[in-house]
Scaffold this motif. Structure first.
Motif, PDB file in Angstrom:
ATOM      1  N   LEU A 151      77.699  -1.155 -14.535  1.00 59.04           N
ATOM      2  CA  LEU A 151      76.643  -1.638 -15.408  1.00 59.04           C
ATOM      3  C   LEU A 151      77.222  -2.245 -16.676  1.00 59.04           C
ATOM      4  O   LEU A 151      78.291  -1.842 -17.148  1.00 59.04           O
ATOM      5  N   THR A 152      76.502  -3.197 -17.246  1.00 61.29           N
ATOM      6  CA  THR A 152      76.899  -3.765 -18.522  1.00 61.29           C
ATOM      7  C   THR A 152      76.554  -2.792 -19.643  1.00 61.29           C
ATOM      8  O   THR A 152      75.815  -1.824 -19.439  1.00 61.29           O
ATOM      9  N   ASP A 153      77.086  -3.061 -20.830  1.00 55.34           N
ATOM     10  CA  ASP A 153      76.782  -2.194 -21.972  1.00 55.34           C
ATOM     11  C   ASP A 153      75.286  -2.178 -22.253  1.00 55.34           C
ATOM     12  O   ASP A 153      74.711  -1.121 -22.565  1.00 55.34           O
ATOM     13  N   ASP A 154      74.633  -3.336 -22.155  1.00 57.85           N
ATOM     14  CA  ASP A 154      73.199  -3.402 -22.400  1.00 57.85           C
ATOM     15  C   ASP A 154      72.427  -2.595 -21.362  1.00 57.85           C
ATOM     16  O   ASP A 154      71.453  -1.900 -21.689  1.00 57.85           O
ATOM     17  N   GLU A 155      72.846  -2.672 -20.092  1.00 59.07           N
ATOM     18  CA  GLU A 155      72.178  -1.910 -19.035  1.00 59.07           C
ATOM     19  C   GLU A 155      72.385  -0.416 -19.218  1.00 59.07           C
ATOM     20  O   GLU A 155      71.473   0.383 -18.963  1.00 59.07           O
ATOM     21  N   ARG A 156      73.551  -0.019 -19.673  1.00 62.25           N
ATOM     22  CA  ARG A 156      73.796   1.407 -19.919  1.00 62.25           C
ATOM     23  C   ARG A 156      72.940   1.917 -21.086  1.00 62.25           C
ATOM     24  O   ARG A 156      72.431   3.048 -21.044  1.00 62.25           O
ATOM     25  N   ARG A 211      66.995  -2.817  13.490  1.00 63.86           N
ATOM     26  CA  ARG A 211      65.920  -3.233  12.586  1.00 63.86           C
ATOM     27  C   ARG A 211      66.455  -3.893  11.316  1.00 63.86           C
ATOM     28  O   ARG A 211      65.693  -4.221  10.404  1.00 63.86           O
ATOM     29  N   LEU A 212      67.768  -4.050  11.230  1.00 67.77           N
ATOM     30  CA  LEU A 212      68.380  -4.771  10.117  1.00 67.77           C
ATOM     31  C   LEU A 212      68.269  -6.278  10.350  1.00 67.77           C
ATOM     32  O   LEU A 212      68.257  -6.727  11.492  1.00 67.77           O
ATOM     33  N   PRO A 213      68.193  -7.079   9.277  1.00 66.61           N
ATOM     34  CA  PRO A 213      68.199  -6.684   7.872  1.00 66.61           C
ATOM     35  C   PRO A 213      66.820  -6.373   7.303  1.00 66.61           C
ATOM     36  O   PRO A 213      66.696  -6.073   6.125  1.00 66.61           O
ATOM     37  N   THR A 214      65.763  -6.489   8.154  1.00 64.40           N
ATOM     38  CA  THR A 214      64.394  -6.355   7.649  1.00 64.40           C
ATOM     39  C   THR A 214      64.161  -5.016   6.963  1.00 64.40           C
ATOM     40  O   THR A 214      63.508  -4.949   5.909  1.00 64.40           O
ATOM     41  N   ALA A 215      64.686  -3.922   7.544  1.00 66.73           N
ATOM     42  CA  ALA A 215      64.467  -2.599   6.957  1.00 66.73           C
ATOM     43  C   ALA A 215      65.000  -2.529   5.531  1.00 66.73           C
ATOM     44  O   ALA A 215      64.351  -1.983   4.629  1.00 66.73           O
ATOM     45  N   ALA A 216      66.184  -3.095   5.303  1.00 71.57           N
ATOM     46  CA  ALA A 216      66.760  -3.093   3.956  1.00 71.57           C
ATOM     47  C   ALA A 216      65.969  -4.002   3.022  1.00 71.57           C
ATOM     48  O   ALA A 216      65.771  -3.677   1.843  1.00 71.57           O
ATOM     49  N   GLN A 217      65.511  -5.142   3.525  1.00 71.92           N
ATOM     50  CA  GLN A 217      64.713  -6.055   2.704  1.00 71.92           C
ATOM     51  C   GLN A 217      63.401  -5.420   2.269  1.00 71.92           C
ATOM     52  O   GLN A 217      62.972  -5.578   1.123  1.00 71.92           O
ATOM     53  N   VAL A 218      62.741  -4.698   3.181  1.00 77.66           N
ATOM     54  CA  VAL A 218      61.476  -4.048   2.854  1.00 77.66           C
ATOM     55  C   VAL A 218      61.685  -2.996   1.766  1.00 77.66           C
ATOM     56  O   VAL A 218      60.896  -2.899   0.813  1.00 77.66           O
ATOM     57  N   ALA A 219      62.759  -2.204   1.893  1.00 79.10           N
ATOM     58  CA  ALA A 219      63.025  -1.182   0.887  1.00 79.10           C
ATOM     59  C   ALA A 219      63.284  -1.806  -0.471  1.00 79.10           C
ATOM     60  O   ALA A 219      62.798  -1.326  -1.507  1.00 79.10           O
ATOM     61  N   ARG A 220      64.049  -2.892  -0.497  1.00 79.04           N
ATOM     62  CA  ARG A 220      64.344  -3.523  -1.785  1.00 79.04           C
ATOM     63  C   ARG A 220      63.106  -4.214  -2.356  1.00 79.04           C
ATOM     64  O   ARG A 220      62.917  -4.257  -3.574  1.00 79.04           O
ATOM     65  N   ALA A 221      62.264  -4.766  -1.467  1.00 78.29           N
ATOM     66  CA  ALA A 221      61.017  -5.369  -1.930  1.00 78.29           C
ATOM     67  C   ALA A 221      60.132  -4.317  -2.589  1.00 78.29           C
ATOM     68  O   ALA A 221      59.510  -4.572  -3.638  1.00 78.29           O
ATOM     69  N   ALA A 222      60.063  -3.125  -1.999  1.00 79.61           N
ATOM     70  CA  ALA A 222      59.276  -2.037  -2.582  1.00 79.61           C
ATOM     71  C   ALA A 222      59.856  -1.611  -3.930  1.00 79.61           C
ATOM     72  O   ALA A 222      59.121  -1.392  -4.898  1.00 79.61           O
ATOM     73  N   ALA A 223      61.181  -1.502  -3.999  1.00 81.84           N
ATOM     74  CA  ALA A 223      61.820  -1.110  -5.255  1.00 81.84           C
ATOM     75  C   ALA A 223      61.618  -2.169  -6.331  1.00 81.84           C
ATOM     76  O   ALA A 223      61.381  -1.839  -7.507  1.00 81.84           O
ATOM     77  N   ARG A 224      61.689  -3.423  -5.961  1.00 84.39           N
ATOM     78  CA  ARG A 224      61.450  -4.513  -6.913  1.00 84.39           C
ATOM     79  C   ARG A 224      60.035  -4.420  -7.489  1.00 84.39           C
ATOM     80  O   ARG A 224      59.825  -4.564  -8.700  1.00 84.39           O
ATOM     81  N   ALA A 225      59.055  -4.208  -6.595  1.00 88.93           N
ATOM     82  CA  ALA A 225      57.662  -4.163  -7.033  1.00 88.93           C
ATOM     83  C   ALA A 225      57.431  -3.018  -8.011  1.00 88.93           C
ATOM     84  O   ALA A 225      56.741  -3.171  -9.031  1.00 88.93           O
ATOM     85  N   MET A 226      57.999  -1.849  -7.734  1.00 88.24           N
ATOM     86  CA  MET A 226      57.818  -0.705  -8.623  1.00 88.24           C
ATOM     87  C   MET A 226      58.557  -0.893  -9.939  1.00 88.24           C
ATOM     88  O   MET A 226      58.060  -0.509 -11.005  1.00 88.24           O
ATOM     89  N   ALA A 227      59.758  -1.481  -9.882  1.00 88.08           N
ATOM     90  CA  ALA A 227      60.505  -1.721 -11.115  1.00 88.08           C
ATOM     91  C   ALA A 227      59.756  -2.687 -12.022  1.00 88.08           C
ATOM     92  O   ALA A 227      59.717  -2.521 -13.250  1.00 88.08           O
ATOM     93  N   LYS A 228      59.131  -3.696 -11.419  1.00 82.27           N
ATOM     94  CA  LYS A 228      58.358  -4.652 -12.214  1.00 82.27           C
ATOM     95  C   LYS A 228      57.122  -3.986 -12.806  1.00 82.27           C
ATOM     96  O   LYS A 228      56.762  -4.220 -13.969  1.00 82.27           O
ATOM     97  N   GLU A 229      56.470  -3.133 -12.047  1.00 81.81           N
ATOM     98  CA  GLU A 229      55.232  -2.489 -12.496  1.00 81.81           C
ATOM     99  C   GLU A 229      55.467  -1.553 -13.675  1.00 81.81           C
ATOM    100  O   GLU A 229      54.620  -1.453 -14.582  1.00 81.81           O
ATOM    101  N   CYS A 230      56.612  -0.858 -13.686  1.00 77.30           N
ATOM    102  CA  CYS A 230      56.860   0.119 -14.747  1.00 77.30           C
ATOM    103  C   CYS A 230      57.946  -0.335 -15.724  1.00 77.30           C
ATOM    104  O   CYS A 230      58.444   0.481 -16.513  1.00 77.30           O
ATOM    105  N   ASP A 231      58.321  -1.629 -15.643  1.00 77.14           N
ATOM    106  CA  ASP A 231      59.381  -2.171 -16.498  1.00 77.14           C
ATOM    107  C   ASP A 231      60.637  -1.321 -16.391  1.00 77.14           C
ATOM    108  O   ASP A 231      61.268  -0.946 -17.386  1.00 77.14           O
ATOM    109  N   GLY A 232      60.989  -0.998 -15.144  1.00 75.36           N
ATOM    110  CA  GLY A 232      62.147  -0.142 -14.901  1.00 75.36           C
ATOM    111  C   GLY A 232      63.410  -0.929 -14.611  1.00 75.36           C
ATOM    112  O   GLY A 232      63.394  -2.151 -14.418  1.00 75.36           O
ATOM    113  N   LEU A 233      64.504  -0.226 -14.572  1.00 74.54           N
ATOM    114  CA  LEU A 233      65.809  -0.794 -14.257  1.00 74.54           C
ATOM    115  C   LEU A 233      66.088  -0.544 -12.785  1.00 74.54           C
ATOM    116  O   LEU A 233      66.137   0.604 -12.343  1.00 74.54           O
TER     117      LEU A 233
END
Length: 327
Positions: free
Chosen positions: A67-72, A92-114
């Motif tokens: 991580l960068t200093d700002d991210e830390r 089921r790759l790569p779709t399974a990994a894409q779905v998981a990352r899509a879900a994580a992206r959506a939640m990170a955006k919703e809660c302004d998370g890292l």
């Protein structure tokens, strides 16, 4: 020679979302609030138990994350984190990994998370044009990172462009291929001045390996192993900006045990899998057996179509061309 790769029954992709406050219930967020085009796949994966999210009321502690200093600083302000996990069979790759990352992206955006990928030890952008998971899979979309190490820099001589064999301090290793049921790849023993060339070459090899591997998994969904050649030919179509074809040698490589090597008790670790274990954790990338030059001259020759490197003589290019013709 063939290298046998065991295929696991289940592959796992895991993403971390670290936040100060969680303004929603993650069990209701997943999968219903995942955006198109991954909503339908997320609903199916969650119903089948292949997509899950767990909430932890503690700060996430990175283990070796780049991580960068700002991210830390941002991470230190967080108080909670979510773990988004996909567990699915390899076919089921790569779709399974894409779905998981899509879900994580959506939640990170919703809660302004890292959003953090612990496998690549790096963060993933979730703002502006990077807010959504790309529709088409490309390995260059933050699925890999590179661990760059310099062995015993104190004994590394000053770089001389005319002496291609003077320095062998560099080791570059991928992070992220095991997400796709592949061993990581490494290039060890190049000159430290060739950092960019070594990474570009490994990126090209990784893209070819993943493309072939995903095709095999799709065609053989029940396979328990896969055999690959230790000789890999890279075509112009495998390279993002074209170029001449070249060949690489793949060797089983394990970074957990080895023998004394360079000055300063640097351990160079090149061994095969334990007899009977059938596990290859890493593949070492190097010149094909017919190449007569040094690792550095081969590395420069593979990059010759992109730029001219001082000190690369006709012998190096000629040896590479001889290898191509003989292959």
């Amino acid at each position: 020679m063939k290298i046998t790769l065991p295929l696991p029954a289940t592959t796992t992709s895991r993403f971390i979302v670290a936040m100060e406050h969680l303004p929603f219930d993650p069990t209701s967020f997943i999968p219903w609030r995942i955006g198109s085009p991954y909503r339908r796949a997320a609903i199916s994966a969650a119903a089948a138990g292949m997509l899950a999210v767990t909430h932890h009321t503690t700060q996430w502690r990175p283990a070796g994350a780049g991580l960068t200093d700002d991210e830390r600083r941002r991470l230190r302000r967080t108080r909670q984190h979510l773990v988004v996990t996909s567990a699915a069979p390899p076919h089921r790759l790569p779709t399974a990994a894409q779905v998981a990352r899509a879900a994580a992206r959506a939640m990170a955006k919703e809660c302004d998370g890292l959003l953090i990928d612990p496998l690549t030890a790096s963060t993933i952008l979730t703002c502006g044009r990077c807010s959504g998971e790309p529709t088409h899979f490309r390995l260059t979309d933050d699925w890999l990172s590179w661990d760059v190490q310099v062995h015993d820099a104190a004994t590394c001589p000053p770089w001389d462009p005319a002496d291609m064999g003077a320095c062998d301090c560099l080791r570059v290793t991928s992070r992220g291929l095991r997400r796709f049921a592949l061993p990581e790849i490494t290039l060890d023993g190049a000159a430290c001045a060739h950092n960019l060339c070594a990474t570009n070459l490994l990126r090209t090899v990784a893209n070819r390996l993943v493309t072939d591997h995903l095709s095999y998994l799709n065609a053989h969904p029940g396979a328990a192993t896969r055999k690959i050649d230790d000789f890999l030919r890279i075509h112009p179509s495998d390279q993002p900006d074209g170029g001449l074809p070249f060949a690489v040698q793949l060797t089983p490589y394990d970074a957990d045990a080895g023998e004394l090597g360079r000055t300063g008790s640097i351990r160079r670790l090149k061994i095969g899998p334990t007899p009977g274990a059938g596990v290859v954790t890493c593949l070492k990338v190097g010149p094909p057996s017919g190449f007569t030059g040094s690792l550095n001259s081969w590395l420069c020759a593979t990059q010759a179509p992109r730029h001219t490197t001082p000190g690369l003589g006709a012998r190096a290019l000629g040896a590479l061309e001889t290898t191509r013709m003989a292959a």
